[in-house]
Write a protein that holds these residues in place. Structure first.
Motif, mmCIF file in Angstrom:
data_model
loop_
_atom_site.group_PDB
_atom_site.id
_atom_site.type_symbol
_atom_site.label_atom_id
_atom_site.label_comp_id
_atom_site.label_asym_id
_atom_site.label_seq_id
_atom_site.Cartn_x
_atom_site.Cartn_y
_atom_site.Cartn_z
ATOM 1 N N LEU A 132 0.821 -1.217 0.000
ATOM 2 C CA LEU A 132 0.000 0.000 0.000
ATOM 3 C C LEU A 132 0.851 1.262 0.000
ATOM 4 O O LEU A 132 1.930 1.289 0.589
ATOM 5 N N PRO A 133 0.354 2.330 -0.664
ATOM 6 C CA PRO A 133 1.075 3.603 -0.614
ATOM 7 C C PRO A 133 1.078 4.184 0.807
ATOM 8 O O PRO A 133 0.266 3.777 1.649
ATOM 9 N N GLU A 134 1.989 5.125 1.069
ATOM 10 C CA GLU A 134 2.145 5.767 2.388
ATOM 11 C C GLU A 134 0.812 6.238 2.981
ATOM 12 O O GLU A 134 0.591 6.155 4.190
ATOM 13 N N ALA A 135 -0.098 6.702 2.092
ATOM 14 C CA ALA A 135 -1.366 7.281 2.562
ATOM 15 C C ALA A 135 -2.174 6.286 3.396
ATOM 16 O O ALA A 135 -3.062 6.673 4.158
ATOM 17 N N SER A 136 -1.857 4.987 3.286
ATOM 18 C CA SER A 136 -2.640 3.991 4.037
ATOM 19 C C SER A 136 -2.446 4.165 5.542
ATOM 20 O O SER A 136 -3.244 3.654 6.336
ATOM 21 N N LYS A 137 -1.380 4.887 5.944
ATOM 22 C CA LYS A 137 -1.151 5.089 7.392
ATOM 23 C C LYS A 137 -2.204 6.023 7.994
ATOM 24 O O LYS A 137 -2.366 6.083 9.201
ATOM 25 N N GLU A 138 -2.906 6.767 7.120
ATOM 26 C CA GLU A 138 -3.905 7.729 7.634
ATOM 27 C C GLU A 138 -5.303 7.125 7.764
ATOM 28 O O GLU A 138 -6.219 7.784 8.229
ATOM 29 N N VAL A 139 -5.481 5.898 7.294
ATOM 30 C CA VAL A 139 -6.821 5.303 7.402
ATOM 31 C C VAL A 139 -6.787 4.072 8.310
ATOM 32 O O VAL A 139 -5.741 3.417 8.456
ATOM 33 N N PHE A 140 -7.925 3.796 8.904
ATOM 34 C CA PHE A 140 -8.029 2.695 9.862
ATOM 35 C C PHE A 140 -9.254 1.852 9.545
ATOM 36 O O PHE A 140 -10.189 2.316 8.900
ATOM 37 N N GLY B 125 -24.574 -12.827 7.790
ATOM 38 C CA GLY B 125 -25.617 -13.485 8.569
ATOM 39 C C GLY B 125 -25.495 -13.180 10.054
ATOM 40 O O GLY B 125 -26.211 -13.721 10.889
ATOM 41 N N GLY B 126 -24.572 -12.325 10.410
ATOM 42 C CA GLY B 126 -24.196 -12.012 11.787
ATOM 43 C C GLY B 126 -22.713 -11.697 11.740
ATOM 44 O O GLY B 126 -22.218 -11.241 10.706
ATOM 45 N N GLY B 127 -22.021 -11.962 12.810
ATOM 46 C CA GLY B 127 -20.569 -11.708 12.792
ATOM 47 C C GLY B 127 -20.280 -10.219 12.728
ATOM 48 O O GLY B 127 -20.961 -9.411 13.369
ATOM 49 N N CYS B 128 -19.316 -9.838 11.904
ATOM 50 C CA CYS B 128 -18.793 -8.459 11.962
ATOM 51 C C CYS B 128 -19.042 -7.647 10.698
ATOM 52 O O CYS B 128 -19.216 -8.193 9.612
ATOM 53 N N MET B 129 -19.001 -6.309 10.910
ATOM 54 C CA MET B 129 -18.926 -5.358 9.796
ATOM 55 C C MET B 129 -17.589 -4.640 9.921
ATOM 56 O O MET B 129 -16.935 -4.700 10.969
ATOM 57 N N VAL B 130 -17.189 -3.982 8.834
ATOM 58 C CA VAL B 130 -15.947 -3.207 8.884
ATOM 59 C C VAL B 130 -16.178 -1.844 8.243
ATOM 60 O O VAL B 130 -16.833 -1.747 7.205
ATOM 61 N N ALA B 131 -15.652 -0.802 8.902
ATOM 62 C CA ALA B 131 -15.739 0.554 8.344
ATOM 63 C C ALA B 131 -14.319 1.034 8.065
ATOM 64 O O ALA B 131 -13.400 0.798 8.857
ATOM 65 N N LEU B 132 -14.157 1.711 6.934
ATOM 66 C CA LEU B 132 -12.870 2.352 6.608
ATOM 67 C C LEU B 132 -13.005 3.806 7.040
ATOM 68 O O LEU B 132 -13.960 4.488 6.633
ATOM 69 N N THR B 133 -12.075 4.292 7.859
ATOM 70 C CA THR B 133 -12.280 5.616 8.429
ATOM 71 C C THR B 133 -10.974 6.361 8.698
ATOM 72 O O THR B 133 -9.940 5.729 8.925
ATOM 73 N N ARG B 134 -11.085 7.684 8.664
ATOM 74 C CA ARG B 134 -9.951 8.517 9.099
ATOM 75 C C ARG B 134 -10.134 8.912 10.561
ATOM 76 O O ARG B 134 -9.286 9.552 11.150
ATOM 77 N N ASN B 135 -11.297 8.594 11.128
ATOM 78 C CA ASN B 135 -11.625 8.974 12.524
ATOM 79 C C ASN B 135 -11.969 7.724 13.344
ATOM 80 O O ASN B 135 -13.130 7.526 13.709
ATOM 81 N N PRO B 136 -10.980 6.868 13.609
ATOM 82 C CA PRO B 136 -11.318 5.579 14.232
ATOM 83 C C PRO B 136 -12.046 5.710 15.562
ATOM 84 O O PRO B 136 -12.945 4.918 15.855
ATOM 85 N N LYS B 137 -11.684 6.735 16.345
ATOM 86 C CA LYS B 137 -12.291 6.855 17.669
ATOM 87 C C LYS B 137 -13.792 7.168 17.528
ATOM 88 O O LYS B 137 -14.635 6.513 18.132
ATOM 89 N N GLN B 138 -14.082 8.156 16.666
ATOM 90 C CA GLN B 138 -15.491 8.549 16.467
ATOM 91 C C GLN B 138 -16.310 7.393 15.894
ATOM 92 O O GLN B 138 -17.418 7.134 16.343
ATOM 93 N N THR B 139 -15.737 6.730 14.878
ATOM 94 C CA THR B 139 -16.484 5.626 14.236
ATOM 95 C C THR B 139 -16.716 4.508 15.254
ATOM 96 O O THR B 139 -17.813 3.943 15.337
ATOM 97 N N SER B 140 -15.685 4.216 16.042
ATOM 98 C CA SER B 140 -15.817 3.154 17.038
ATOM 99 C C SER B 140 -16.902 3.504 18.059
ATOM 100 O O SER B 140 -17.737 2.658 18.422
ATOM 101 N N GLU B 141 -16.911 4.771 18.510
ATOM 102 C CA GLU B 141 -17.930 5.181 19.494
ATOM 103 C C GLU B 141 -19.340 5.056 18.919
ATOM 104 O O GLU B 141 -20.261 4.592 19.590
ATOM 105 N N ALA B 142 -19.489 5.453 17.654
ATOM 106 C CA ALA B 142 -20.820 5.381 17.019
ATOM 107 C C ALA B 142 -21.292 3.929 16.938
ATOM 108 O O ALA B 142 -22.468 3.628 17.197
ATOM 109 N N ILE B 143 -20.377 3.028 16.607
ATOM 110 C CA ILE B 143 -20.764 1.608 16.484
ATOM 111 C C ILE B 143 -21.104 1.048 17.871
ATOM 112 O O ILE B 143 -22.081 0.314 18.049
ATOM 113 N N GLU B 144 -20.306 1.429 18.871
ATOM 114 C CA GLU B 144 -20.568 0.941 20.237
ATOM 115 C C GLU B 144 -21.925 1.445 20.740
ATOM 116 O O GLU B 144 -22.676 0.702 21.372
ATOM 117 N N LEU B 145 -22.235 2.724 20.422
ATOM 118 C CA LEU B 145 -23.530 3.279 20.842
ATOM 119 C C LEU B 145 -24.697 2.511 20.220
ATOM 120 O O LEU B 145 -25.764 2.390 20.814
#
Ligand code: PMV
Length: 398
Positions: free
Chosen positions: A238-246, A343-363
């Motif tokens: 991956l190019p360097e820019a991948s360090k900015e996404v989570f 059918g269950g299990g997990c979803m995945v989000a690509l984000t530049r704001n991991p903390k915010q996205t994680s909080e929204a999913i937890e809520l």
């Protein structure tokens, strides 16, 4: 006393689950969460194998059972082993926990068991292994003629050199073992995506063609009841820019075995062969996503992930709990979709704001894990006093 510990990461899928089983392209990423397997010789012989101190139950651990069958002929018998499994990959949730377990256990068993080589001094070259990926053709049955010929060639080579420990382990072999045991557990219908990503780490691309833009790993073939499948595997730098996404992974907590979801898609296509077009559309979306990944355009990668989710919904492998978490992640992420069989299990989000996205999913009720890109694959953490048992030193392969 000798002991070996190997670990392998879990994975999540950016594009192409289910469609990859039909040979369409797909991309998977190794995540930070891992499973480790520690082996030691079991002193008492009351049970051949113990897992976490409990008698080995083949039904509870179908992957370990398939691995044992593949590495030891029943007439040969496996030595008595204590197996400890640790890790932070939730099971049966689309994060490749079974593949990570299979790859790590395959590596630990290979370290402990050692290997015969036909040409000393060339131990890194799998072509000179006197004992190949499987020690008997019977257990290689899942692979096609090509593989059998390679094995037959290896078995005919005169064995003259025995080694054990870390240098006998190959990521390629562990990926192949992992794929073979997943295929057994998924009733003959499994892509090599999970096992290869857990073995090699980083970002792995499976394609229906050789891709000149990416590093080629190998080609895998598997015969299924409705025809043979071929996948060309590559690794993506991956190019360097991948360090900015989570990647933020949200777990619904809903149990959903992969084999059932894979069978559901297979029967939908059997009932209405026209539906193969949906699989092909997922392939087209994946192909676009791969180009965006290569260019480091993560906004477009996210959009392709969300389009992929719409197709997975149509296929019937999403569920209200997944949709709820995907909706919650949408405002703060570049794109989101289910990952794995669904059918269950997990979803995945690509984000530049991991903390915010994680909080929204937890809520919204999900349990989250955050992972960066570019995590390492199979690793031998500890390897002392190999081999764990000595009888094979004097026993050339049959
Ligand atoms: O749910 P998981 O982690 O086992 O992933 C399954 C991915 C599928 O494409 C649905 C099946 C496969 O063998 O590739």
């Amino acid at each position: 006393m000798g002991q070996v510990t190997a670990s392998a990461p879990g994975k999540c899928i950016l594009f192409g689950e289910h469609a990859v089983v039909y040979g369409e392209p797909a991309v998977a990423v190794a995540i930070e969460q891992r499973i480790s397997v520690t082996l030691a010789l079991l002193e008492s012989s009351e049970s051949p194998w113990k897992i976490d101190g409990i008698h080995f139950n083949a039904r509870k651990h179908p992957h370990v059972q398939a691995l044992r069958n593949r590495m030891w002929q029943s007439s040969q018998g496996a030595p008595n082993l204590s197996i400890q499994i640790h890790g932070d990959i939730p099971p049966a949730s689309g994060l490749g926990s079974s593949a990570a377990l299979s790859v790590a256990a395959g590596a630990a068993l290979r370290c402990a068991r050692g290997r015969w080589y036909s040409e000393p001094g060339d131990i890194q070259n799998p072509e000179t292994w006197a004992e190949g990926y499987a020690h008997s053709l019977e257990h290689a049955e899942i692979y096609t003629l090509d593989r059998k010929e390679v094995l037959a060639h290896r078995l005919n080579a005169s064995p003259n050199h025995y080694l054990s420990g870390e240098e006998t382990v190959s990521e390629d072999e562990c990926a192949l073992l992992g794929h073979a045991v997943e295929a057994v557990a998924q009733k003959g219908r499994a892509s090599p995506m999970d096992a290869s990503t857990c073995a090699h780490g980083g970002v792995v691309l499976l394609s229906d063609q050789l891709e000149s833009d990416f590093d080629f790993l190998y080609t895998r073939t598997l015969a299924m009841d409705d025809g043979e499948r071929t996948w060309h595997l590559h690794s993506i730098d991956l190019p360097e820019a991948s360090k900015e996404v989570f990647l933020v992974i949200g777990n619904t907590g809903v149990y959903a075995p992969t084999s059932q979801q894979v069978a559901k898609v297979a029967s939908a296509i059997k009932a209405n062969p026209e539906r193969i077009k949906e699989i092909e559309t997922i392939g087209l979306i994946a192909r676009r996503g791969i180009q965006h990944l290569k260019n480091g355009d993560y906004e477009a990668v996210g959009r392709a992930m969300s389009e992929n989710q719409i197709m997975l919904q149509g296929l019937g492998v999403s569920c209200p709990e997944l949709e709820n978490l995907i909706r919650a992640a949408a405002p703060t992420s570049l794109g989101a979709k289910l990952t794995g069989a669904g059918g269950g299990g997990c979803m995945v989000a690509l984000t530049r704001n991991p903390k915010q996205t994680s909080e929204a999913i937890e809520l919204a009720g999900g349990r989250t894990l955050i992972s960066k890109f570019g995590n390492s694959g199979l690793s031998i953490e500890k390897c002392e006093n190999m081999p764990l048992w000595s009888s094979e030193r004097s026993m050339p392969p049959q």
